[in-house]
Design an enzyme around this catalytic site. Structure first.
Site, PDB file in Angstrom:
ATOM      1  N   GLN A 263       4.317 -13.185  -1.622  1.00  0.00           N
ATOM      2  CA  GLN A 263       5.142 -12.214  -0.785  1.00  0.00           C
ATOM      3  C   GLN A 263       6.395 -12.700   0.077  1.00  0.00           C
ATOM      4  OE1 GLN A 263       2.363 -12.278  -2.249  1.00  0.00           O
ATOM      5  NE2 GLN A 263       1.404 -10.094  -2.708  1.00  0.00           N
TER       6      GLN A 263
ATOM      7  N   LYS B 181      -3.472  -8.293   2.636  1.00  0.00           N
ATOM      8  CA  LYS B 181      -3.746  -9.415   1.846  1.00  0.00           C
ATOM      9  C   LYS B 181      -4.120 -11.097   2.321  1.00  0.00           C
ATOM     10  CE  LYS B 181      -2.136  -9.421  -0.737  1.00  0.00           C
ATOM     11  NZ  LYS B 181      -2.413  -9.134  -2.183  1.00  0.00           N
TER      12      LYS B 181
ATOM     13  N   ARG C 256      -5.458  -0.247  -9.357  1.00  0.00           N
ATOM     14  CA  ARG C 256      -5.868  -0.996  -8.344  1.00  0.00           C
ATOM     15  C   ARG C 256      -6.548  -0.839  -6.894  1.00  0.00           C
ATOM     16  NH1 ARG C 256      -0.639  -4.240  -5.564  1.00  0.00           N
ATOM     17  NH2 ARG C 256      -2.389  -6.284  -5.176  1.00  0.00           N
TER      18      ARG C 256
ATOM     19  N   ALA D 262       0.877  -1.117  -0.071  1.00  0.00           N
ATOM     20  CA  ALA D 262      -0.407  -0.088   0.348  1.00  0.00           C
ATOM     21  C   ALA D 262       0.758   1.117  -0.110  1.00  0.00           C
ATOM     22  CB  ALA D 262      -0.778  -0.333   1.353  1.00  0.00           C
TER      23      ALA D 262
ATOM     24  N   ASP E 237      -3.935  -2.231   4.290  1.00  0.00           N
ATOM     25  CA  ASP E 237      -4.058  -2.137   2.322  1.00  0.00           C
ATOM     26  C   ASP E 237      -5.696  -0.620   3.057  1.00  0.00           C
ATOM     27  OD1 ASP E 237      -2.748  -3.256   0.424  1.00  0.00           O
ATOM     28  OD2 ASP E 237      -3.347  -4.751   1.743  1.00  0.00           O
TER      29      ASP E 237
END
Ligand code: MRU
Length: 354
Positions: free
Chosen positions: A198, A250, A88, A47, A239
């Site tokens: 990630q 996530k 996004r 983010a 986020d």
């Protein structure tokens, strides 16, 4: 210091996170369209890093605008903002940074009609957003490091480190680095974080680079290691944090939060104030991105799933505030009731721990 994204005289220089951990390659992005594309394709992700990149992309686009009048520049700028906003949907830092740049244009426009001066001020604002992010994560490290017991093993999900921010400390990994810089011994267990990995690719890479002990597990092992008593606390990023404290992060974070509750393990969220979105009342109002099914059906070019089978690829989920022990921000630590404590922190002037 890991340089996730950087402003240069040639353009925006960005570490291509798709190639990590096996290749450390930097791209030079020479237009706002290239920056928007890099956000969409997750060359850069996380983010705060998305917000900083978008601000730099807009400054770059403005600097290349051929408009000779303020009205021309503004016309181009409005269009560039639309392109950035469409990259996004979930990370609120993207929209926060675009709004900061819009306000910077409005302020500059009110003070001068010199187009080149306005462009210069937009670049200054993008660099301010970059520097503020670095500082904010150091503050998160200071506030959060105090919550981590000496000798703790911390579980984290996704990557909320230097790679997910402007660089340096990161948010959740900033809390871990803050504890270590305060003299504590800390080990990390990192969920691999399917499908984009990630955790295994990015978190493991940056912690290993800093000689911070890290062990990678598959996401479905989190319950087992908690049950074995191996985890002292969980720290994740966010986020978007709604006004009531519900936090989007996530995919898989909600699952980890439920497990932590089951095992009485404190679950912390670390994020800069720019990730707190008071205009979003609850987690139900947070837009959840769904990404390309290929991220699930393939690992690079290796096919995992039979052709034609239905696939979901939700990129984020929401952890209800009831499961969150504390939200660690750059202005201090918020605790329940979050509708009060978050509003106080957002409206309080910076309370940096000096
Ligand atoms: O899809 P990504 O990689 O952008 O998702 C990133 C996360 O969920 C991070 O945990 C979050 O953005 C916080 S980053 C400091």
């Amino acid at each position: 210091m890991i340089k996730t994204v950087e402003w240069t005289s040639e353009g925006v220089r960005m570490l291509d996170q798709r190639l990590l951990p096996t290749e450390e390659k930097y791209l030079m992005l020479r237009s706002y369209e290239e920056v928007a594309d890099a956000i969409k394709k997750m060359v850069v992700r996380g983010a705060p890093a998305i917000g900083v990149s978008a601000a730099m992309g807009l400054a770059l686009g403005a600097s290349q605008s051929v408009g000779t009048s303020v009205a021309d520049l503004e016309f181009d700028f409005r269009y560039m903002c639309k392109v950035m906003e469409a990259t996004r949907p979930t990370a609120v830092n993207l929209f926060w940074a675009i709004e900061r740049m819009r306000q910077a244009l409005a302020r500059a426009k009110a003070e001068t009609k010199d187009v080149e001066e306005i462009k210069k001020r937009l670049t200054e604002e993008a660099l301010l957003i970059y520097n503020e992010d670095i500082e904010a994560n150091r503050a998160i490290g200071l506030f959060g490091g105090e919550l981590i017991p000496d000798g703790a093993t911390v579980l984290t999900h996704c990557n909320a480190g230097a790679l997910a921010t402007a660089g340096d400390y990161g948010t959740a990994l900033g809390v871990i680095r803050g504890a270590i810089d305060a003299g504590k011994r800390v080990a990390v267990i990192a969920d691999e974080t399917r499908p984009y990995l990630q955790g295994s690719r990015l978190t493991a890479w940056e912690l290993a680079k800093d000689n911070i002990p890290v062990t990678v597990i598959t996401d479905n092992m989190a319950g087992h290691v908690m049950k074995q008593g191996k985890i002292d606390c969980v720290v994740v990023g966010a986020d978007r944090i709604a006004a009531n404290g519900d936090a989007a992060n996530k995919i898989g974070t909600y699952m980890v939060a439920v497990l932590a509750k089951q095992h009485n393990i404190p679950f912390y969220v670390a994020a800069p104030i720019s990730t707190v979105d008071l205009s979003t009342a609850t987690g139900d109002d947070i837009p959840i991105e769904e990404r390309d099914a290929k991220e699930v059906t393939h690992v690079r070019d290796h096919q995992l799933t039979p052709e034609g089978v239905e696939v979901h690829n939700f990129a984020f989920d929401v952890t209800p505030h009831e499961l969150i022990e504390a939200i660690i921000t750059d202005r201090g630590v918020a605790r329940a009731p979050y509708s009060e404590s978050l509003r106080n922190l957002v409206t309080t002037r910076l309370a940096h721990a000096s």
